[in-house]
Design a protein around this motif. Structure first.
Motif, short mmCIF file in Angstrom:
data_model
loop_
_atom_site.label_atom_id
_atom_site.label_comp_id
_atom_site.label_asym_id
_atom_site.label_seq_id
_atom_site.Cartn_x
_atom_site.Cartn_y
_atom_site.Cartn_z
N TYR A 314 0.84 -1.20 0.00
CA TYR A 314 0.00 0.00 0.00
C TYR A 314 0.87 1.24 0.00
CZ TYR A 314 -3.74 3.24 1.11
OH TYR A 314 -4.64 4.27 1.06
N PRO A 321 -5.15 2.87 -3.99
CA PRO A 321 -5.12 3.74 -2.80
C PRO A 321 -6.50 4.00 -2.22
CG PRO A 321 -4.61 4.98 -4.78
CD PRO A 321 -4.60 3.54 -5.16
N GLN A 322 -7.53 3.95 -3.05
CA GLN A 322 -8.85 4.25 -2.50
C GLN A 322 -9.73 3.02 -2.33
OE1 GLN A 322 -11.18 6.75 -5.07
NE2 GLN A 322 -9.91 6.35 -6.83
N LEU A 547 -7.50 -2.77 8.51
CA LEU A 547 -7.52 -1.69 7.51
C LEU A 547 -6.49 -0.62 7.86
CD1 LEU A 547 -11.30 -1.01 6.77
CD2 LEU A 547 -9.57 -1.70 5.14
N MET A 551 -3.30 0.54 5.68
CA MET A 551 -3.22 1.90 5.16
C MET A 551 -2.18 2.75 5.87
SD MET A 551 -7.22 2.54 4.36
CE MET A 551 -6.89 3.95 3.33
N TYR B 131 -10.84 10.01 -4.26
CA TYR B 131 -9.42 10.29 -4.47
C TYR B 131 -9.17 11.06 -5.75
CZ TYR B 131 -4.44 9.23 -4.02
OH TYR B 131 -3.09 9.32 -3.87
N MET B 148 -8.12 11.33 1.01
CA MET B 148 -9.36 10.57 0.92
C MET B 148 -10.27 11.01 2.06
SD MET B 148 -8.31 6.92 -0.49
CE MET B 148 -6.66 7.11 0.09
N ILE B 151 -12.69 8.64 4.23
CA ILE B 151 -12.19 7.64 5.16
C ILE B 151 -11.17 8.28 6.10
CG2 ILE B 151 -12.62 5.58 3.79
CD1 ILE B 151 -9.73 5.72 2.89
N LEU B 240 -13.27 2.44 8.54
CA LEU B 240 -12.16 3.29 8.95
C LEU B 240 -12.62 4.52 9.70
CD1 LEU B 240 -9.66 3.19 6.00
CD2 LEU B 240 -9.28 2.47 8.34
#
Lengths: 583, 296
Positions: A314, A321-322, A547, A551, B131, B148, B151, B240
């Motif tokens: 990542y 990325p999204q 997650l 990330m 994004y 983003m 999130i 998230l």
């Protein structure tokens, strides 16, 4: 705000009036039309008739009636079965046909004189809730199908004596071909639905080989000059890096990942399960660890390695990325069909979801791979839980055997056990009607345990050797799909379902059961007493932690804290319960 | 005592409404007992096992609960406050616009989003804040780094609050505009004679005249203080941002309905109702004390 309240009030009033009206009208019904009175009257009529027919059978209970307890024993009087359905947004029946009056229900009526009546239908996600409501109000349909995740409901129904025993129905009325399907699980499919040696459901079984494998865009590999398919994590990283640098499709976003589950449950796509499994972890499953103790797979220390790899990818921009924002329905599939990714983990059936790909990207060519492999060259994957979908019958329903007859007829048509039946349904089938919607039993997923690789083999024989040769028990349904795959292989025509079958069955299904694949079966697959209370919360914890680690919002080492938290917040209780049950 | 016969006819007219309230608001209250049971659909409300306060104990053990309550309060209060300030300011300013056509067009345009469903709007905002979406294209055009937003725990709450205000302020603004139209023009004339300019008239005549409506709207809105907007958040959040965006309703949905945990869902719902009740009663008292306003 005030407006909203007024609207709500107005709606409430309208609803209230409607309900009162319906209440009033319902009050008038039981006398002539309720499910409680009708079968009784038809039963008594039937017994009157049989008395007239022959003196000897007059005393006999329906169970003693040999003719009725056969796969196609036709009733003298029409028998009604009330059922409930998981609805389909686009049923695609022929014009004029309805859920209770279509080619299948008419065939059933003609063959065994059973009329199915759909009491209600709701979306599959709402089905357990609606069913729970019906349970509480004591108005269950005569037969209904419980899904793989509804096992808790099954236990509740059974514990409260709400289900009919189906042992005789299974052994005497279900046709041998269908029994053979159940037997292909060597008893594991039925075991969850038995109590004290009695069978309480016709179990479809959950077939194996629906684990995630790696899918790559072959045309992208070619464009990047990569000729060898990946074997290790490093190989995959090299491919992803090449995709990123050369950007073959023009709008590559990186590897697709499930928007909320970094590792997904069995039979759910886009989770990077193989990446964890190659390091020895088995996420989202209760398993025996190396010490022989039962643990929740997602808390195994080996998980850390997989998370480390994903976090690294990542950070290097190799993963979309999204990905975490692609929560809308079909948003993840759209990344693939839009030609934005060249790599993802998904089961063989993913081609059904992404069948827009060839239309959008005519050059697109996919290749499924068993990768990454562990140090010994094995590909590890999660196996299925024993409890699959199950068809059950309400306790006290007068004709439980009719349910098996309905099932016999359904499969005679769909699988072509009887040629004329298969012929009848051809038009509806070609119109794209979904079988889960068409079947009065709501479509118990009823297949041999190895049906996926079996069908793959059939496709390979047909396409490579030109012989339509499968294993014993191959059904018409499988042959139809194989022919579609062959049609695509010959013509490249993407307008039919051939593309889906070619990639999903001819290519992917043939690598699922190869010697390098090792399945890990769950040590426990049901719900313990406290799990219902504790697990949703722990799943959230697992989800968010993974997650965030991927990330880069949390270091990989925070996994250790997650494990501590997981046990502290109820995981210990669950683990103790599971260990006590399975030992 | 007044004429009783006269009153009976009024009571009869009231009866249908009361019956409906009894059927749809009072009867379902029985369901609250599920919060104190280990509810099983198969056994029903009357057959399920009683567990006392166990559900609440489990609830308090969930580490997320504190977060969820804070999120609910922060989001709901921010929406409430902005949901009053923005439409009032807008209405007062729009009232100053001379061109009647422009005024009406503006009014219609800001009213429009009120009628759109969050399902649709959520899609729209997901696109805008994605994004590669509009906002990020602007940001990168000015040399910034794309973020983003949906999130990100920094941006999620502000986005939720602002988009909600954007969606709903047009409706309240219409009510305020109507009140402004009802102000006696003589007051403005008198003001002009006393030498008030437009600003003075706005501060000393328009706003005081709006006070009653503002208090009414706020008190009504208080009933929704713990409704931070299920439709909106459910369609826009993801795991998230549970940390800053998970509200009581979405939490109940995830824990209760999705996983068939009816008892837990009812327990959380009951908890929410109790808190709401306390808040509403106290804010009602406050409105009475400081603004002299009573609904009942």
């Amino acid at each position: 705000m005030k407006r909203a309240q007024l609207t709500t009030k107005f709606l409430a009033m309208v609803l209230a009036m409607l309900m009162i009206i319906s209440l009033l009208s319902a009050c008038g019904q039981p006398a002539e039309n309720s499910s409680a009175s009708k079968p009784e009257s038809s039963k008594s009529e039937a017994s009157v008739e049989s008395k007239a027919d022959s003196e000897s059978s007059a005393e006999a209970e329906p169970t003693g009636d040999d003719d009725i307890w056969t796969p196609y024993g036709k009733y003298a009087e029409t028998v009604e079965i009330h059922t409930a359905k998981r609805s389909s947004s686009a049923p695609k029946l022929l014009p004029g046909d309805t859920v209770d009056d279509n080619v299948m229900t008419r065939y059933i009526l003609d063959t065994v004189n059973v009329q199915t009546i759909t009491d209600w239908e709701v979306e599959s996600t709402e089905f357990p809730n609606k069913l729970a409501l019906m349970m509480a109000s004591g108005s269950l349909p005569d037969m209904f199908t419980l899904g793989t995740s509804d096992y808790l409901l099954f236990r509740q129904l059974l514990d409260n004596d709400m289900l009919e025993e189906l042992g005789d129905v299974y052994s005497k009325v279900l046709k041998p071909e269908l029994q053979a399907t159940v037997e292909s699980y060597n008893g594991t499919a039925q075991e969850p639905f038995m109590q004290d040696g009695k069978l309480y459901g016709i179990a479809g079984g959950q077939y194996a080989y629906e684990h995630n494998i790696l899918w790559l865009r072959k045309d992208w590999l070619d464009e990047c000059g990569i000729t060898e398919l990946p074997k290790t994590v490093e190989d995959i990283e090299a491919i992803l890096t090449a995709f990123k640098e050369k950007n073959p499709g023009g709008n590559n976003v990186g590897m697709l990942l499930h928007y909320q589950d970094v590792a997904t449950d069995y039979n759910n796509g886009y989770g990077a399960n193989p990446l964890f499994s190659c390091f020895g972890a088995t996420p989202r499953m209760w398993v025996k660890n190396a010490d022989g103790e039962i643990v929740w797979g997602s808390t195994m220390p080996e998980m850390k390695e997989g998370l480390r790899v994903l976090a690294d990818w990542y950070q290097k921009g190799l993963i979309d990325p999204q990905f975490a924002t692609r929560s809308a329905l079909g948003a993840m599939d759209a990344v693939i069909t839009g030609g934005q990714t060249g790599a993802f983990f998904a089961p063989w059936w993913v081609t059904y979801n992404i069948n827009d790909l060839p239309a959008n990207n005519p050059d697109a060519d996919l290749v499924p791979v068993n990768a990454p492999l562990d140090s010994e060259g094995k590909f590890h994957a999660n196996g299925p839980a024993p409890a699959g979908e199950v068809l059950v019958v309400r306790k006290g329903y007068e004709h439980p055997e009719a349910v098996a007859k309905v099932m016999n007829c359904e499969f005679d048509m769909w699988r072509g056990y009887k040629e004329e039946a298969a012929e009848l349904i051809r038009e509806t089938r070609e119109n794209g009607a979904s079988w889960t919607y068409l079947f009065p039993t709501s479509g118990v997923n009823f297949e041999r345990m190895t049906v996926v690789p079996d069908c793959g083999l059939l496709c390979r024989n047909l396409i490579d050797k030109g012989v339509e040769e499968g294993v014993e028990g191959t059904t018409e349904q499988e042959r139809i799909m194989a022919r579609q795959a062959k049609y695509y292989a010959d013509t490249g025509d993407i307008t039919t379902g051939g593309w889906t079958e070619y990639y999903g069955r001819y290519l992917a299904s043939n690598i699922l059961a190869t010697p390098e694949v090792e399945l890990t079966m769950p040590a426990y697959a049901y719900t313990t007493d406290s799990m219902a209370d504790l697990k949703p919360n722990l799943d959230t914890l697992e989800r968010t932690t993974f997650l965030k680690i991927v990330m880069g919002e949390q270091p990989v080492d925070s996994f250790d804290q997650f494990v501590t938290d997981w046990y502290a917040q109820g995981g210990q209780t669950m683990t103790d319960e599971v260990r006590a049950l399975v030992g | 005592m007044r004429n009783r016969k006269d009153q009976i006819s009024y009571h009869i007219m009231l009866l249908p409404g009361m019956v409906l309230v009894a059927i749809f608001s009072l009867l379902p209250m029985v369901g609250i007992v599920m919060a104190f049971q280990k509810y099983m659909p198969a056994k029903g409300i009357f057959g399920s096992e009683w567990v006392g306060l166990k559900n609440f104990e489990i609830l308090m053990k969930y580490p997320d609960v504190r977060n969820v309550i804070i999120n609910t309060l922060v989001i709901a209060i921010a929406k409430l406050v902005l949901g009053i300030i923005v439409p009032v300011v807008f209405a007062v300013l729009l009232n100053e616009v001379r061109n009647a056509g422009l005024k009406r067009t503006m009014q219609t345009i800001v009213y429009l989003p009120y009628f759109l469903s969050w399902v649709i709007l959520a899609m729209m905002f997901q696109n805008m804040f994605s994004y590669t979406g509009m906002i990020n294209q602007l940001v990168t055009a000015f040399g910034g780094e794309p973020v983003m937003y949906l999130i990100s725990n920094t941006y999620f709450r502000p986005i939720i609050i602002l988009t909600d205000v954007w969606k709903n302020f047009g409706y309240s603004a219409v009510i305020y505009l109507a009140t402004i139209t009802g102000i006696d023009p003589q007051l403005y004339e008198a003001g002009e004679i006393d030498g008030a300019n437009r600003w003075d008239k706005m501060i000393h005549i328009t706003l005081p005249a709006l006070k009653g409506t503002i208090v009414l709207m706020s008190t009504l809105a208080l009933g929704n203080i713990l409704n931070a907007g299920f439709d909106q958040i459910f369609n826009m959040y993801s795991p998230l941002v549970y940390e800053t965006g998970d509200i009581i309703d979405t939490y109940v949905y995830r824990m209760g309905l999705e996983k068939l945990q009816y008892s837990m869902g009812t327990a959380v719902g009951l908890f929410k109702s109790v808190v709401s009740f306390v808040l509403i009663v106290s804010s009602y008292k406050l409105a009475d004390k400081f603004a002299g306003y009573r609904i009942f």
